[in-house]
Design a protein around this motif. Structure first.
Motif, PDB file in Angstrom:
ATOM      1  N   GLY A 100       0.786  -1.323  -0.036  1.00 57.08           N
ATOM      2  CA  GLY A 100       0.131  -0.030  -0.032  1.00 57.08           C
ATOM      3  C   GLY A 100       0.817   1.317  -0.017  1.00 57.08           C
ATOM      4  N   ALA A 101       2.245   1.067  -0.091  1.00 60.17           N
ATOM      5  CA  ALA A 101       2.946   2.384  -0.084  1.00 60.17           C
ATOM      6  C   ALA A 101       3.139   2.938  -1.661  1.00 60.17           C
ATOM      7  N   PRO A 102       3.089   4.355  -1.477  1.00 59.15           N
ATOM      8  CA  PRO A 102       3.577   4.944  -2.931  1.00 59.15           C
ATOM      9  C   PRO A 102       5.149   4.672  -2.951  1.00 59.15           C
ATOM     10  N   VAL A 103       5.575   4.708  -4.078  1.00 62.85           N
ATOM     11  CA  VAL A 103       7.001   4.356  -4.128  1.00 62.85           C
ATOM     12  C   VAL A 103       7.568   5.478  -5.200  1.00 62.85           C
ATOM     13  N   ALA A 104       8.711   5.878  -5.040  1.00 58.47           N
ATOM     14  CA  ALA A 104       9.660   7.080  -5.722  1.00 58.47           C
ATOM     15  C   ALA A 104      10.995   6.275  -5.892  1.00 58.47           C
ATOM     16  N   ALA A 105      11.195   6.126  -7.492  1.00 57.57           N
ATOM     17  CA  ALA A 105      12.636   5.763  -7.738  1.00 57.57           C
ATOM     18  C   ALA A 105      13.351   7.113  -8.236  1.00 57.57           C
ATOM     19  N   LEU A 106      14.479   7.027  -7.205  1.00 56.33           N
ATOM     20  CA  LEU A 106      15.246   8.420  -7.346  1.00 56.33           C
ATOM     21  C   LEU A 106      16.647   8.009  -7.686  1.00 56.33           C
ATOM     22  N   ASN A 107      17.378   8.839  -8.495  1.00 55.55           N
ATOM     23  CA  ASN A 107      18.510   9.041  -8.957  1.00 55.55           C
ATOM     24  C   ASN A 107      19.556   9.025  -7.834  1.00 55.55           C
ATOM     25  N   ALA A 108      20.678   8.191  -7.529  1.00 55.29           N
ATOM     26  CA  ALA A 108      21.598   8.373  -6.568  1.00 55.29           C
ATOM     27  C   ALA A 108      22.799   9.246  -6.916  1.00 55.29           C
ATOM     28  N   ASP A 109      22.580  10.030  -7.725  1.00 52.49           N
ATOM     29  CA  ASP A 109      23.885  10.995  -7.735  1.00 52.49           C
ATOM     30  C   ASP A 109      23.331  12.497  -7.867  1.00 52.49           C
ATOM     31  N   ALA A 125       3.659  14.930  -5.966  1.00 49.30           N
ATOM     32  CA  ALA A 125       3.509  13.677  -6.491  1.00 49.30           C
ATOM     33  C   ALA A 125       2.287  12.816  -6.060  1.00 49.30           C
ATOM     34  N   GLU A 126       1.578  13.185  -4.886  1.00 46.76           N
ATOM     35  CA  GLU A 126       0.584  12.430  -4.288  1.00 46.76           C
ATOM     36  C   GLU A 126      -0.578  12.579  -4.991  1.00 46.76           C
ATOM     37  N   VAL A 127      -0.817  13.678  -6.135  1.00 44.86           N
ATOM     38  CA  VAL A 127      -1.951  13.886  -6.738  1.00 44.86           C
ATOM     39  C   VAL A 127      -2.102  13.031  -8.078  1.00 44.86           C
ATOM     40  N   ALA A 128      -1.054  12.541  -8.353  1.00 41.32           N
ATOM     41  CA  ALA A 128      -1.009  11.719  -9.816  1.00 41.32           C
ATOM     42  C   ALA A 128      -0.575  10.180  -9.696  1.00 41.32           C
ATOM     43  N   PRO A 129      -1.317   9.401 -10.248  1.00 44.18           N
ATOM     44  CA  PRO A 129      -0.951   7.972 -10.141  1.00 44.18           C
ATOM     45  C   PRO A 129       0.492   7.595 -10.528  1.00 44.18           C
ATOM     46  N   ARG A 130       0.912   8.542 -11.690  1.00 42.56           N
ATOM     47  CA  ARG A 130       2.208   8.125 -11.869  1.00 42.56           C
ATOM     48  C   ARG A 130       3.123   9.547 -12.389  1.00 42.56           C
ATOM     49  N   SER A 131       3.975   9.721 -11.789  1.00 41.35           N
ATOM     50  CA  SER A 131       4.742  11.186 -12.040  1.00 41.35           C
ATOM     51  C   SER A 131       6.052  11.200 -12.308  1.00 41.35           C
ATOM     52  N   PHE A 132       6.555  12.206 -12.664  1.00 46.90           N
ATOM     53  CA  PHE A 132       8.412  12.325 -12.657  1.00 46.90           C
ATOM     54  C   PHE A 132       8.651  13.785 -12.783  1.00 46.90           C
ATOM     55  N   THR A 142      15.107  12.664 -12.898  1.00 51.70           N
ATOM     56  CA  THR A 142      15.660  12.251 -11.834  1.00 51.70           C
ATOM     57  C   THR A 142      14.886  11.572 -10.572  1.00 51.70           C
ATOM     58  N   LEU A 143      13.475  11.516 -10.818  1.00 50.93           N
ATOM     59  CA  LEU A 143      12.545  10.871  -9.853  1.00 50.93           C
ATOM     60  C   LEU A 143      11.277  10.406 -10.595  1.00 50.93           C
ATOM     61  N   LEU A 144      11.012   9.309 -10.523  1.00 57.14           N
ATOM     62  CA  LEU A 144       9.709   8.714 -11.022  1.00 57.14           C
ATOM     63  C   LEU A 144       9.011   8.215  -9.721  1.00 57.14           C
ATOM     64  N   ALA A 145       7.717   8.528  -9.675  1.00 53.44           N
ATOM     65  CA  ALA A 145       6.849   8.267  -8.693  1.00 53.44           C
ATOM     66  C   ALA A 145       5.573   7.584  -8.803  1.00 53.44           C
ATOM     67  N   VAL A 146       5.153   6.680  -8.231  1.00 49.42           N
ATOM     68  CA  VAL A 146       3.909   5.915  -8.445  1.00 49.42           C
ATOM     69  C   VAL A 146       3.107   5.674  -7.201  1.00 49.42           C
ATOM     70  N   LEU A 147       1.615   5.703  -7.448  1.00 52.90           N
ATOM     71  CA  LEU A 147       0.820   5.468  -6.255  1.00 52.90           C
ATOM     72  C   LEU A 147       0.555   3.927  -6.110  1.00 52.90           C
ATOM     73  N   PRO A 148       0.147   3.478  -5.103  1.00 49.46           N
ATOM     74  CA  PRO A 148       0.057   1.955  -4.823  1.00 49.46           C
ATOM     75  C   PRO A 148      -0.893   1.466  -6.039  1.00 49.46           C
TER      76      PRO A 148
END
Length: 221
Positions: A100-109, A125-132, A142-148
């Motif tokens: 049930g967690a939202p997840v964000a993939a983030l660059n390490a640099d 990012a909370e307002v969109a199912p998938r955002s960047f 640098t960041l890609l976010a997705v809701l559950p």
């Protein structure tokens, strides 16, 4: 959603990381800088109140040990299929325990990353199912976010901004989040990051580059 985000950070093996920096830093210092970037990025992420966990995806034992000591969970990059495969693997690992967690993939640099600025990005990012979030150059991500329940479908790599937009991801446009956009691939990127204010590990590593480089960094501030 304060404290609810799980962050996934893929990190390359140090031997093949940040190769474009070698012309500026020299081959000997390049791996140490790549590790310092990841450590400073992680430290800032862990300070962000919007983040509850960080999962690092790597096959590098040195990276895994260093980032684990700082507080990240580490999973092996078993797909070994590049950055996008590592992102998908990391998101899958998170969802085993926290579906049930939202997840964000983030660059390490992102050595100049500020926790407050990351928080502003994640709030939006909370307002969109998938955002960047696009990088400072305006071509990458640098960041890609997705809701559950939403698949990440990552498209990191050259021209990823257009690829993510074309795939239907919403582009995030928060103000004053330069530190979340400023990834480091080249010597010029590093100068800009230093002008923003890098973390302590990166600062120590770049000190070894000498006075000429530090003068260049000062001229960017």
């Amino acid at each position: 959603m304060t404290g609810g985000w799980a962050v996934v950070m893929p990190v390359k093996r140090l031997g093949g990381a940040k190769t474009r920096l070698a012309d500026t830093t020299g081959e000997e210092l390049r791996p140490a800088l790549a590790l310092a970037f990841a450590e400073d990025t992680l430290a800032a992420v862990l300070e962000c109140p919007a983040v509850s966990s960080v999962t690092v995806v790597t096959d590098d034992e040195v990276v895994g040990a260093a980032l684990s000591r700082l507080g990240a969970g580490v999973v092996p990059d078993s797909p070994r299929g590049g950055l996008n495969a590592a992102v998908e693997h990391g998101v899958g690992a998170v969802r085993v325990d926290r579906p049930g967690a939202p997840v964000a993939a983030l660059n390490a640099d992102l050595p100049a990353l500020r926790a407050a600025e990351l928080g502003r990005v994640l709030d939006e990012a909370e307002v969109a199912p998938r955002s960047f979030l696009a990088d400072a150059a305006g071509t990458g991500t640098t960041l890609l976010a997705v809701l559950p329940g939403v698949e990440p479908a990552p498209g990191f790599g050259p021209a990823s901004r257009m690829r993510h937009r074309a795939s239907g991801a919403v582009e995030l446009m928060p103000a004053d989040v330069e530190s979340v956009r400023q990834d480091v691939d080249t010597g010029e990127d590093l100068l800009v990051a230093i002008a923003l204010g890098v973390g302590p590990r990166t600062a120590r590593s770049t000190h070894r580059l000498g006075t000429g480089f530090r003068r260049s960094a000062a001229s960017h501030s």
